[in-house]
Design an enzyme around this catalytic site. Structure first.
Site, PDB file in Angstrom:
ATOM      1  N   CYS A 304      35.381  38.588  40.098  1.00  0.00           N
ATOM      2  CA  CYS A 304      35.914  37.272  40.433  1.00  0.00           C
ATOM      3  C   CYS A 304      37.343  37.142  39.924  1.00  0.00           C
ATOM      4  O   CYS A 304      37.610  36.542  38.889  1.00  0.00           O
ATOM      5  CB  CYS A 304      35.055  36.146  39.873  1.00  0.00           C
ATOM      6  SG  CYS A 304      35.523  34.543  40.585  1.00  0.00           S
ATOM      7  N   CYS A 484      36.345  33.750  47.049  1.00  0.00           N
ATOM      8  CA  CYS A 484      36.655  33.225  45.724  1.00  0.00           C
ATOM      9  C   CYS A 484      36.886  31.725  45.845  1.00  0.00           C
ATOM     10  O   CYS A 484      37.972  31.301  46.261  1.00  0.00           O
ATOM     11  CB  CYS A 484      37.894  33.923  45.148  1.00  0.00           C
ATOM     12  SG  CYS A 484      38.235  33.463  43.448  1.00  0.00           S
TER      13      CYS A 484
END
Length: 547
Positions: A304, A484
């Protein structure tokens, strides 16, 4: 009401909470003993107590044992009592708790062999297995255990691809190698660090999540012998396979930052990259009124890639709403040279950087922390490539650790030059060992390391592996999709979805570079449900790729 239970072995099954009226059904099903693993006082005691059940069980000829295990614990202290109960109670045994998970965990501990002294035996004992559904949970035979498919890693990728495979072909002999007993929904930890999510909702027992028909090998993988088609386990066992799926995730290298491990969780130093630390992040954010706040990001790749700056945005949003942001100096120290790897999203993010008056320091890598003195040191590289060690003081330091491939992969014949599990970027098949596939954070594909990527990779690996087993061409191609959700403020998100080469791959027909409230709802309410109820159960939602 009919009782739903899982048979873990020929003599042991587990189920969720039962009531007195169901005892006769249990006896009629052939069970001879009952074990209560749920504490009587749990959830205010609004369920049948062990005393009530024990009394009625005795009246109809069922033996009874009370071995309470509290929520959130493994019940190691009850393992000895469970071992004694299974040795003395008449079989088959029916055990229950709130959902059956703690009973299954307790059984798995009893089935695990005691650590043995090292010997020179060429045939070490294989591990015990915890099976779900109708598969056997008895210890593996003296010869090495063998399966159709072995999956290394019981995280999102491992459980998800196991469920996907078994929904397609329920008869597969499939094992998951995973030493951890708890599974985490990590995408919510950034929200936990902002006081917007309950950390307890991110953790569930691994045993409750495994698909029916799979076997759990509760040990760590210690080596790969790809030529012999064997995975070695930490207890000395050798597990054979026809096909192998490698997805143990990546390794958080806290130790690469000098002094960090000694101060994590105190002295104003925290990280949303750990279950136990994300609540401390919120404690620090909510308490800060003035001073210096530093947020760090290490060199890529990391899981991430937007999470480091998400921590900054959500913290700043809180301080702005509380009216204290003007008294807090905010700095984002990024070891890389850009705010985000996909240029299309940078303008929207920069508008929030300006809104929060945050300082961006690129090519600035955290290398040392002294928590007691509230000092951090960064190696800062200039345009000519010269590096200078710079000391900075802080009141709050949010650290994202360097991240590397796990040792077992990095030091194996499966690794590429950088240490990641080598794969063809489209098929996710190993280029040198065709019977090996990989997905998730450990694979070498240059996609964003996110759960969203895993959701689509699961289908590619499942379909391609099953085609390989049938001698057919591999039908699926992965386009590098990753997502994301960039939480730029509490209540708004820039939903960044993209594939290989930064190609934008939005799921919805909206401008993906605009922060939206609908994306916040998706992140906080929809996606956790998709994760637990769909992805980990092999129910594939919006998984098509554009290749």
């Amino acid at each position: 009401m009919s009782i739903q239970f899982r048979q873990l072995s020929a003599g042991f099954s587990v189920a969720g909470q039962i009531d007195v009226a169901q005892l006769e059904q249990i006896a009629a099903a052939g069970f001879r003993s009952l074990i209560c693993v749920r504490p009587d006082e749990e959830d205010g005691g609004q369920h049948a107590s062990s005393k009530q059940l024990a009394s009625q069980a005795a009246a109809i000829g069922l033996a009874f044992s009370y071995l309470p295990v509290a929520k959130g614990t493994r019940g190691e202290e009850q393992a000895s009592a469970m071992r004694h109960a299974l040795a003395t109670l008449p079989a088959p045994v029916f055990a229950y708790c709130l959902s059956g998970g703690r009973a299954a965990n307790l059984f798995s501990q009893v089935q695990m062999p005691e650590p043995a002294a090292a010997t020179e035996s060429e045939n070490p004992e294989p591990p015990a297995r915890l099976a779900c559904g109708a598969a056997s949970a008895s210890p593996a035979p003296a010869d090495d255990a063998r399966f159709d498919i072995v999956i290394v890693g019981g995280g999102a990728a491992g459980i998800g691809v196991a469920a996907s495979l078994l929904r397609r072909e329920p008869g597969l002999q499939l094992a998951i190698i995973e030493p951890a007993s708890t599974h985490y929904y990590q995408p919510a930890w950034t929200l936990v660090g902002a006081g917007a999510y309950d950390v307890r909702k991110t953790a569930r027992p691994v045993a409750e999540l495994l698909p029916a028909g799979s076997s759990l090998l509760p040990h760590a993988a210690s080596y790969f012998d790809a030529d012999a088609r064997v995975v070695g386990l930490s207890n000395g066992a050798r597990i054979g396979y026809q096909q192998l799926i490698v997805c143990p995730g990546l390794q958080l290298a806290w130790d690469k930052i000098e002094g960090l491990e000694e101060t994590l969780g105190r002295n104003g130093v925290s990280s949303n990259y750990r279950y136990d630390l994300a609540p401390y992040t919120w404690e620090l954010v909510s308490a800060l009124r003035r001073g210096k706040a530093i947020f760090t990001q290490p060199a890529m790749p990391i899981k991430c890639a937007g999470a480091p700056q998400k921590a900054m945005y959500l913290s700043c949003d809180h301080w702005l709403r509380r009216g204290v942001l003007r008294d807090i100096e905010v700095e984002f120290c990024n070891a890389g040279g850009a705010l985000f790897g996909v240029a299309a999203f940078v303008p929207a993010l920069m508008s929030y950087v300006r809104k929060y008056d945050a300082q961006l320091s690129f090519s600035s890598n955290l290398v040392r922390v002294d928590g007691q003195r509230k000092l951090a040191w960064f190696d800062v590289k200039d345009a000519e490539g010269n590096t200078q060690r710079v000391e900075k003081s802080f009141d709050f330091l949010h650290v994202v650790p360097p991240q590397v491939s796990p040792d077992v992969v990095r030091n194996s014949p499966l690794a590429d030059a950088a240490g990641w599990c080598d794969v063809d970027h489209a098929t996710l098949q190993h280029p040198r060992y065709p019977n090996v596939f990989s997905l998730g954070d450990v694979c070498s594909a240059p996609n964003a390391k996110t759960v969203a990527a895993v959701r689509k990779q699961i289908v590619v690996v499942a379909e391609n592996l099953l085609a390989l087993r049938k001698g057919l061409p591999l039908p699926k191609r992965y386009d590098g999709y990753g997502a994301c959700p960039l939480t730029v403020e509490k209540g708004k998100i820039v939903l960044a979805e993209f594939g290989y080469g930064g190609k934008l791959l939005p799921t919805f027909p909206l401008d993906p570079t605009i922060a939206r409230r609908s994306a916040w709802y998706l992140k906080t309410s929809v996606l956790p449900t998709v994760y637990w109820q769909l992805m980990l159960k092999g129910r594939e939602w919006l998984t098509a790729t554009s290749v």
